[in-house]
Design a protein around this motif. Sequence first.
Motif, PDB file in Angstrom:
ATOM      1  N   GLU A 166       0.817  -1.207   0.000  1.00 44.58           N
ATOM      2  CA  GLU A 166       0.000   0.000   0.000  1.00 44.58           C
ATOM      3  C   GLU A 166       0.855   1.263   0.000  1.00 44.58           C
ATOM      4  O   GLU A 166       0.423   2.315  -0.485  1.00 44.58           O
ATOM      5  CB  GLU A 166      -0.932   0.002   1.204  1.00 44.58           C
ATOM      6  N   ILE A 167       2.038   1.202   0.573  1.00 45.87           N
ATOM      7  CA  ILE A 167       2.927   2.363   0.590  1.00 45.87           C
ATOM      8  C   ILE A 167       3.143   2.886  -0.822  1.00 45.87           C
ATOM      9  O   ILE A 167       3.176   4.111  -1.060  1.00 45.87           O
ATOM     10  CB  ILE A 167       4.275   1.993   1.232  1.00 45.87           C
ATOM     11  N   TYR A 168       3.239   1.989  -1.774  1.00 44.21           N
ATOM     12  CA  TYR A 168       3.555   2.369  -3.151  1.00 44.21           C
ATOM     13  C   TYR A 168       2.295   2.475  -4.020  1.00 44.21           C
ATOM     14  O   TYR A 168       2.225   3.313  -4.934  1.00 44.21           O
ATOM     15  CB  TYR A 168       4.526   1.358  -3.749  1.00 44.21           C
ATOM     16  N   ILE A 169       1.307   1.660  -3.762  1.00 40.04           N
ATOM     17  CA  ILE A 169       0.098   1.690  -4.598  1.00 40.04           C
ATOM     18  C   ILE A 169      -0.677   2.994  -4.402  1.00 40.04           C
ATOM     19  O   ILE A 169      -1.185   3.594  -5.373  1.00 40.04           O
ATOM     20  CB  ILE A 169      -0.783   0.470  -4.265  1.00 40.04           C
ATOM     21  N   LEU A 170      -0.773   3.481  -3.156  1.00 36.78           N
ATOM     22  CA  LEU A 170      -1.573   4.683  -2.866  1.00 36.78           C
ATOM     23  C   LEU A 170      -0.932   5.957  -3.395  1.00 36.78           C
ATOM     24  O   LEU A 170      -1.598   7.004  -3.446  1.00 36.78           O
ATOM     25  CB  LEU A 170      -1.802   4.801  -1.360  1.00 36.78           C
ATOM     26  N   MET A 171       0.360   5.924  -3.747  1.00 34.12           N
ATOM     27  CA  MET A 171       1.012   7.142  -4.236  1.00 34.12           C
ATOM     28  C   MET A 171       0.402   7.626  -5.552  1.00 34.12           C
ATOM     29  O   MET A 171       0.415   8.826  -5.855  1.00 34.12           O
ATOM     30  CB  MET A 171       2.516   6.905  -4.416  1.00 34.12           C
ATOM     31  N   ASP A 172      -0.143   6.717  -6.367  1.00 33.98           N
ATOM     32  CA  ASP A 172      -0.698   7.110  -7.662  1.00 33.98           C
ATOM     33  C   ASP A 172      -2.114   7.666  -7.552  1.00 33.98           C
ATOM     34  O   ASP A 172      -2.699   8.077  -8.555  1.00 33.98           O
ATOM     35  CB  ASP A 172      -0.687   5.903  -8.610  1.00 33.98           C
ATOM     36  N   GLU A 173      -2.699   7.665  -6.332  1.00 33.41           N
ATOM     37  CA  GLU A 173      -4.027   8.225  -6.158  1.00 33.41           C
ATOM     38  C   GLU A 173      -3.979   9.733  -5.917  1.00 33.41           C
ATOM     39  O   GLU A 173      -5.005  10.403  -5.948  1.00 33.41           O
ATOM     40  CB  GLU A 173      -4.733   7.533  -4.995  1.00 33.41           C
ATOM     41  N   THR A 174      -2.797  10.288  -5.624  1.00 35.71           N
ATOM     42  CA  THR A 174      -2.664  11.729  -5.401  1.00 35.71           C
ATOM     43  C   THR A 174      -2.467  12.431  -6.735  1.00 35.71           C
ATOM     44  O   THR A 174      -1.885  11.868  -7.678  1.00 35.71           O
ATOM     45  CB  THR A 174      -1.473  12.019  -4.473  1.00 35.71           C
TER      46      THR A 174
ATOM     47  N   GLN B 283       4.532 -13.194  -0.662  1.00 36.81           N
ATOM     48  CA  GLN B 283       3.605 -13.387  -1.781  1.00 36.81           C
ATOM     49  C   GLN B 283       2.473 -12.370  -1.780  1.00 36.81           C
ATOM     50  O   GLN B 283       2.062 -11.874  -2.833  1.00 36.81           O
ATOM     51  CB  GLN B 283       3.033 -14.817  -1.728  1.00 36.81           C
ATOM     52  N   SER B 284       1.975 -12.045  -0.586  1.00 36.00           N
ATOM     53  CA  SER B 284       0.874 -11.074  -0.525  1.00 36.00           C
ATOM     54  C   SER B 284       1.326  -9.699  -1.011  1.00 36.00           C
ATOM     55  O   SER B 284       0.551  -8.962  -1.647  1.00 36.00           O
ATOM     56  CB  SER B 284       0.344 -10.983   0.910  1.00 36.00           C
ATOM     57  N   PHE B 285       2.571  -9.337  -0.717  1.00 36.52           N
ATOM     58  CA  PHE B 285       3.112  -8.059  -1.165  1.00 36.52           C
ATOM     59  C   PHE B 285       3.056  -7.973  -2.693  1.00 36.52           C
ATOM     60  O   PHE B 285       2.587  -6.977  -3.274  1.00 36.52           O
ATOM     61  CB  PHE B 285       4.550  -7.919  -0.656  1.00 36.52           C
ATOM     62  N   TRP B 286       3.493  -9.036  -3.358  1.00 37.91           N
ATOM     63  CA  TRP B 286       3.556  -9.007  -4.818  1.00 37.91           C
ATOM     64  C   TRP B 286       2.197  -9.257  -5.470  1.00 37.91           C
ATOM     65  O   TRP B 286       1.925  -8.765  -6.567  1.00 37.91           O
ATOM     66  CB  TRP B 286       4.583 -10.029  -5.302  1.00 37.91           C
ATOM     67  N   GLU B 287       1.351 -10.022  -4.808  1.00 29.78           N
ATOM     68  CA  GLU B 287       0.014 -10.228  -5.371  1.00 29.78           C
ATOM     69  C   GLU B 287      -0.762  -8.923  -5.454  1.00 29.78           C
ATOM     70  O   GLU B 287      -1.456  -8.648  -6.449  1.00 29.78           O
ATOM     71  CB  GLU B 287      -0.749 -11.246  -4.522  1.00 29.78           C
ATOM     72  N   GLU B 288      -0.660  -8.090  -4.415  1.00 33.76           N
ATOM     73  CA  GLU B 288      -1.356  -6.805  -4.440  1.00 33.76           C
ATOM     74  C   GLU B 288      -0.756  -5.867  -5.480  1.00 33.76           C
ATOM     75  O   GLU B 288      -1.469  -5.089  -6.122  1.00 33.76           O
ATOM     76  CB  GLU B 288      -1.304  -6.165  -3.053  1.00 33.76           C
ATOM     77  N   MET B 289       0.553  -5.920  -5.670  1.00 34.15           N
ATOM     78  CA  MET B 289       1.192  -5.031  -6.635  1.00 34.15           C
ATOM     79  C   MET B 289       0.971  -5.491  -8.070  1.00 34.15           C
ATOM     80  O   MET B 289       0.919  -4.680  -8.999  1.00 34.15           O
ATOM     81  CB  MET B 289       2.696  -4.923  -6.351  1.00 34.15           C
ATOM     82  N   GLU B 290       0.848  -6.788  -8.271  1.00 32.77           N
ATOM     83  CA  GLU B 290       0.774  -7.315  -9.636  1.00 32.77           C
ATOM     84  C   GLU B 290      -0.654  -7.591 -10.086  1.00 32.77           C
ATOM     85  O   GLU B 290      -1.017  -7.319 -11.241  1.00 32.77           O
ATOM     86  CB  GLU B 290       1.599  -8.605  -9.729  1.00 32.77           C
ATOM     87  N   THR B 291      -1.482  -8.138  -9.212  1.00 38.59           N
ATOM     88  CA  THR B 291      -2.833  -8.558  -9.633  1.00 38.59           C
ATOM     89  C   THR B 291      -3.929  -7.995  -8.755  1.00 38.59           C
ATOM     90  O   THR B 291      -5.072  -8.473  -8.818  1.00 38.59           O
ATOM     91  CB  THR B 291      -2.903 -10.092  -9.626  1.00 38.59           C
ATOM     92  N   GLY B 292      -3.605  -7.017  -7.911  1.00 42.56           N
ATOM     93  CA  GLY B 292      -4.621  -6.459  -7.020  1.00 42.56           C
ATOM     94  C   GLY B 292      -5.588  -5.545  -7.759  1.00 42.56           C
ATOM     95  O   GLY B 292      -5.448  -5.257  -8.959  1.00 42.56           O
ATOM     96  N   GLU B 293      -6.614  -5.061  -7.001  1.00 43.67           N
ATOM     97  CA  GLU B 293      -7.595  -4.147  -7.604  1.00 43.67           C
ATOM     98  C   GLU B 293      -6.937  -2.858  -8.064  1.00 43.67           C
ATOM     99  O   GLU B 293      -7.337  -2.272  -9.067  1.00 43.67           O
ATOM    100  CB  GLU B 293      -8.694  -3.845  -6.587  1.00 43.67           C
ATOM    101  N   LYS B 294      -5.951  -2.416  -7.303  1.00 45.25           N
ATOM    102  CA  LYS B 294      -5.217  -1.196  -7.663  1.00 45.25           C
ATOM    103  C   LYS B 294      -3.759  -1.585  -7.855  1.00 45.25           C
ATOM    104  O   LYS B 294      -2.982  -1.594  -6.902  1.00 45.25           O
ATOM    105  CB  LYS B 294      -5.345  -0.144  -6.569  1.00 45.25           C
ATOM    106  N   PRO B 295      -3.384  -1.926  -9.051  1.00 47.22           N
ATOM    107  CA  PRO B 295      -1.991  -2.353  -9.272  1.00 47.22           C
ATOM    108  C   PRO B 295      -1.020  -1.193  -9.107  1.00 47.22           C
ATOM    109  O   PRO B 295      -1.406  -0.040  -9.002  1.00 47.22           O
ATOM    110  CB  PRO B 295      -2.008  -2.881 -10.705  1.00 47.22           C
ATOM    111  N   LEU B 296       0.244  -1.542  -9.112  1.00 43.70           N
ATOM    112  CA  LEU B 296       1.307  -0.555  -8.945  1.00 43.70           C
ATOM    113  C   LEU B 296       1.329   0.403 -10.137  1.00 43.70           C
ATOM    114  O   LEU B 296       1.248  -0.022 -11.289  1.00 43.70           O
ATOM    115  CB  LEU B 296       2.663  -1.267  -8.817  1.00 43.70           C
ATOM    116  N   GLY B 297       1.453   1.734  -9.809  1.00 43.37           N
ATOM    117  CA  GLY B 297       1.494   2.738 -10.857  1.00 43.37           C
ATOM    118  C   GLY B 297       2.880   3.320 -11.035  1.00 43.37           C
ATOM    119  O   GLY B 297       3.844   2.918 -10.355  1.00 43.37           O
ATOM    120  N   PRO B 298       3.025   4.298 -11.918  1.00 47.06           N
ATOM    121  CA  PRO B 298       4.341   4.871 -12.214  1.00 47.06           C
ATOM    122  C   PRO B 298       4.985   5.543 -11.007  1.00 47.06           C
ATOM    123  O   PRO B 298       6.186   5.387 -10.777  1.00 47.06           O
ATOM    124  CB  PRO B 298       4.052   5.885 -13.321  1.00 47.06           C
ATOM    125  N   LEU B 299       4.191   6.305 -10.210  1.00 45.92           N
ATOM    126  CA  LEU B 299       4.769   6.999  -9.053  1.00 45.92           C
ATOM    127  C   LEU B 299       5.208   6.001  -7.977  1.00 45.92           C
ATOM    128  O   LEU B 299       6.265   6.144  -7.372  1.00 45.92           O
ATOM    129  CB  LEU B 299       3.744   7.994  -8.484  1.00 45.92           C
TER     130      LEU B 299
END
Length: 757
Positions: A579-587, A643-659
Motif C-alpha cells: 500500500e505504501i507504493y500503490i496509494l502514491m498514484d491516487e494523489t 507473496q501477498s506483497f507481490w500479489e497486491e502489486m501485480e494482480t490487485g484491484e489497484k496495481p502498482l502505478g508509475p509513481l
Amino acid sequence: MEARARGSMSSSIGGSEELEANLTLSDRLKVFKGSTFDPESYVTSKCPHMNEKETKHLTSYLVELKKASAEEMRKSVYANYAAFIRTSKEISALEGQLLSMRNLLSAQAALVHGLADGVHISSLCADDADELTDQDLYNMDNKQLSKIETWVVEFFDRLEVLLAEKRVDESMAALEEGRRVAMEAQEQRTLSPSTLLSLNNEIKAKRQELADQLAEAIGQPSTRAGELRSAVLSLKKLGDGSRAHTLLLKSYERRLQANIQSLRGSNTSYGVAFAAALSQLVFSTIAQAASDSLAVVGEDPSYSSELVTWAVKQAESFALLLKRHTLASSAAAGSLRVTAECIQLCASHCSSLESRGLALSPVLLKHFRPGVEQALTGNLKRIEQSSAALAASDDWSLAYTPTGSRASSTTPIAPHLKLSISAQRFNSMVQEFLEDAGPLDEALQLDGIALDGVLQVFNAYVDLLINALPGSAENEENPVHRIVRIAETESQQTALLVNALLLADELIPRSASRILPQGGTNQSTPRRGASSDRQNRPEQREWKKKLQRSVDRLRDSFCRQHALELIFTEEGEVRLSSEIYILMDETTEEPEWFPSPIFQELFAKLTRIATIVSDMFVGRERFATILLMRLTETVILWISDDQSFWEEMETGEKPLGPLGLQQFYLDMEFVMIFASQGRYLSRNLHQVIKNIIARAIEAVSATGLDPYTTLPEEEWFAEVAQIAIKMLTGKGNFGGHHGERDVTSPSVSSAKSYTSN
C-alpha cells in the motif's frame, strides 16, 4: 620388442594390483597361507621381466602386505586374548601331567628291571644250590657289606637329618648325589636290584618331602623376598617348575591382600592420597612378581601366560576396589578433578609395567571408563545449570575477565577481550573442565567425549543467548525454557553476539588445544606452532565449524529479531506493505522524492549497529560486516519472498502505478548505496535488489503502461539516495536554493527529525 614386453608386463601388474586393491586383506593374504606356497615361484611369476622401478613398486606392495598382516595378527591376538590365556593354561597343565607321567613311567621301568634281575638271580641260585657247601653258606652269611652298600645306608641317615634340619641347599646336593650314584650303580650293577630299587624309591620320597617343605616355606607370610626366590628356584630345580611359579604368584597375592587391608585400616578417607598409595602398592607388587618370575623361570611362554593372567586378575581387583571407594563417590559428586588425578596416577604406575610386557591399561580402561563418563556428564550438567543461573541475572555488559581463578592463571584471556559475567564464568568452567578431562580423554581413549561435551554445553549457552533476545522467550519453537534476563538495548543484544563469537572463535578452541595430541612432542615444551597444527587437524576443524554454526544461529536470530521490529508494529500489523507504493498514484500532486520512512529506519538501525560493532568487535571486522550484511538481506529477502506483497502489486484491484514504481525503485537504490558505502553490500543482496526492481517494472508493464517513459535516469536515483544519506547522517546542508530542488518529499520531515536527534 623387449620394451613392449615390459610394458605389457607392467600393465598386467598394475591391473592385478588394481584388482587386489578391491579385495579384503584376508583375500589378499590367502595366497601366502597355502601349504604349497613357494616364495621363489611367487616372485618369479610376478617379475620375470621387471625393471628396477617395477621391482621397487612390488617390494613396497609386499612390505605393505606384511605390515597389514602384522596388524591383523595383533588385532586377532587382542580379540582372542582370553582364549589364548585359557589355552596356555591348559598347555601348562598338560605339561605338568606329562612330567608326572614320565616320572611314574621311569619308576615303573626301574621296578620292572629290578624284578627281571631278581628272577634271573633266583634261577641261578636254584641251579647252584646243590653245589654249595656249608662253608660257602657260612661265608655268605658272614660276608661284610660292600662300600657302596655302606654308603647307601649312611646316605639314608644323612638325608633324613638334612631334611629334618631344613637345610635346603645341602639336601638338594645330597639328592643329586644319590641320583648320580643310583645311575652308576644301575649301569655297573654294583648294587643288588632290591637295594637299587630301595635307593630310587627313597630318593623319590625325599625329593617329594623336600618339595613339600619348600612349598610350605613359600606359603609362609614371614618368608622374606630373598628366601622366597631361593625356595621357588629350588622347587623348580626339583622338576616342579609349574607348581613353583604358581606358588610364587600366590605368595605375592597373599602379601598384596594383607598390605591392602593394612592400608585401608590406616586411611580414614579414600581420596587421592589413598588412590596414590594403593596404586603404588599394587603395581609395584606386580612389577616385583614379574621380576622374580623372570629370574626364576625365565621367558617360558607357559609361565609368561600364567603371569599375565595373574597380573590381569590383580589389576581388575585393584580397579574394582578403587572404583568402589574413590571413583564412584567422586563421579557421583561431579568431582572430575579427583577422578582425573586418581586415573593419572594409576596410568603412570601402569605404564611402568609395559617394559616388562604387561599392558594392563585395557583392564583399567574397561573398569574406569563408565565412572569417568558419569563424572564428565555430571560436570557438563553443572556447567549448563550454572550458566543458566548466571544468565538470569546477567546485565549483558562487557568487562575484562578478572584474574586469580585457576582457569585464568593457566589460560589467560587476552587483554583486549571483553565478556559479560555469564560468559566469563562459562569460559572459566569450560577451561577447568578441559584441563581435568584432557588427561582422562587421552589415557582412557574416550574418543573425544570431552570435546563433544563442551560442544553440547556451548550449544545450550547459545540457546540461552537466543532466549535473551526480545521476543525470543515467547517463541514456541525455542527449546530453552529457562528464565533469562532480556537484552533490551541494541548494545546489550550485540553483547550477546560478542559472547558467543569470542568463546567459539578463540577462547574455547584455545582451551581445547591443550588436550589434543601433541604428535610426539613434549607437552611441557610444545614446539612453536604446535597449537595451530593441532587445530588444523580435519576433526578439529570440523569441531570448530560446529561451534561456529551455533554462533550463526544466534546471529540469524539477532537479524530476524531486528528485521521483524522494522517490518511489523507492536500490535502485529505489517508496516512494509504494498500500500505504501500503490496509494502514491491516487494523489494528483507531484510527490517530494525521498526514501520511505521504513527504509530510513533501516538505515538508522544499521548505522547504530555498525557503530556498536566497531567498538565491540575489535580485530573481528569480518564478523561485523557479515552481521550487517545478513541484517540487510533479511529485510530485503522478506520483500522478495512475501507473496501477498507481490500479489497486491501485480494482480490487485489497484496495481502498482508509475509513481509507486519510482518510489520503490528509489528505496531499493537507497539500500544499495548505503550498503555499498558501509561495505556490506553482498553479491547476493545486490542481485536480489535488481531482481525485485525488475519484477516491479514488469508489474507496471503488465498494466499497459511503459514504465521507462516515466522513470528518471539511474543517476537521478543515485543522486537522491546520496542526498538522503547526507541528510539522515547530518552531514548535508541543503538550505537556500538547494532546498528548492525536487529531491524533497513528504518524508523529509522525518529525516529532519532524525538528524535533530
